[in-house]
Design an enzyme around this catalytic site. Structure first.
Site, PDB file in Angstrom:
ATOM      1  CG  ASN A 173      -2.062   1.009   1.034  1.00  0.00           C
ATOM      2  OD1 ASN A 173      -2.302   1.834   1.893  1.00  0.00           O
ATOM      3  ND2 ASN A 173      -2.721   0.995  -0.101  1.00  0.00           N
TER       4      ASN A 173
ATOM      5  CG  HIS B 177       5.984   2.831   1.634  1.00  0.00           C
ATOM      6  ND1 HIS B 177       4.618   3.013   1.624  1.00  0.00           N
ATOM      7  CD2 HIS B 177       6.250   2.060   2.708  1.00  0.00           C
ATOM      8  CE1 HIS B 177       4.084   2.369   2.646  1.00  0.00           C
ATOM      9  NE2 HIS B 177       5.041   1.785   3.323  1.00  0.00           N
TER      10      HIS B 177
ATOM     11  N   GLY C  91      11.454   3.895   8.043  1.00  0.00           N
ATOM     12  CA  GLY C  91      10.914   5.239   8.247  1.00  0.00           C
ATOM     13  C   GLY C  91      10.965   5.660   9.709  1.00  0.00           C
TER      14      GLY C  91
END
Ligand code: PAF
Length: 286
Positions: free
Chosen positions: A28, A33, A149
């Site tokens: 997703n 990302h 992240g």
């Protein structure tokens, strides 16, 4: 871009590659990302992205079944970024004892006590699941470095700790949180928000930012500040899990001796649980 589904095929391709950069994801994919992919591309000769919704890191009543699975759109995004390999394994490929119902993963990584606090307190077993799958993926891909992240600050901390404690020859890089124009941190779970909730969701990072501002103005009563901000969010309709001011180096509750701080928050808006954090210096930068 090559799309590979099995461990054997991936190992086959990777055996002639060096300086591999790796970005593990659950798919997703969004701009957050893509930022991690860009970091990998800046440093690596060959970039592998994985997409795997890892059942081991979801609790029994969490959103595993509903977690957004958007492989076709994800492939297009990674193609456009010129990623070398997308590794999209099946549950069986990563959990060899899976019998169609139970994973039967009896050997797991037991992360350090940091895994029991904050998100770990409300999601028991979550970081064990994350650490276990990340270790498996590291063993399969054998990257020189991997990118995670900063939005998942606690996850990043635990993975860095795992790499250090297990002497893994992998450098962990951190990608800054990518935000919508109003400041909302990009997250796959933002897709669960209703149209009415979407503009409201920025209140979480705004609340964390107010903690930073208060500390820069000289407030030192961290515990009271945490509960004041939690109360404000509650009044705005959030179900607050925590707002916590921590040392960015140790993740222990911050003291006045700590200079590098992080304020972390987790709260539910309707049915959507969101997390965010801001890293900052206790003294405002001049
Ligand atoms: O951050 C995520 O998307 C997941 O926790 C990770 C690191 C891919 C492990 O499943």
């Amino acid at each position: 871009m090559q799309i590979i589904h099995t461990v054997e095929a991936l190992r086959d391709v990777l055996q002639t590659k060096s300086n591999i950069g790796f970005v593990p994801t659950m798919g997703n994919l969004h701009a957050g990302h893509m930022h991690l992919v860009q970091i990998a591309q800046q440093h690596a000769s060959f970039v592998v992205v994985s997409i795997f919704v890892n059942p081991l890191q979801f609790g029994a009543h969490e959103d595993l079944a509903n977690y957004p699975r958007t492989l076709v759109a994800d492939c297009e995004k990674l193609e456009q970024m010129d990623v070398d390999i997308l590794f999209a394994p099946t549950v069986n490929a990563l959990y060899p004892n899976y019998d169609g119902v139970e994973l039967n993963q009896s050997m797991t990584v037991e992360p350090s006590p940091i895994a029991q606090i904050l998100c770990g307190a409300s999601r028991p077993g979550h970081f064990m699941g994350v650490a276990t799958i990340v270790l498996k993926l590291f063993n399969i891909v054998q990257p020189s470095f991997a990118v995670f992240g900063q939005k998942d600050f606690q996850q990043l901390f635990i993975i860095q700790d795992m790499v250090r404690q297990f002497n893994l020859p992998i450098t962990i890089m951190a990608g800054e949180t990518v935000r919508e124009s109003n400041g909302l941190a990009m997250s796959s779970r933002n897709g669960y928000l209703s149209d009415a909730e979407k503009p409201q969701a920025v209140q979480l990072v705004n609340a964390l930012q107010s903690v930073v501002t208060f500390i820069h103005q000289g407030r030192q009563d961290y515990a009271t500040l945490e509960s004041d901000v939690q109360q404000q969010l509650t009044q705005l309709g959030w179900q607050v899990d925590y707002v916590s001011i921590r040392s960015a180096h140790t993740m222990m509750p911050a003291t006045h001796l700590d200079e590098q701080l992080v304020v972390l928050g987790a709260a539910k808006l309707g049915n959507t649980r969101l997390i965010d954090n801001i890293q900052f210096c206790a003294k405002p930068l001049k």
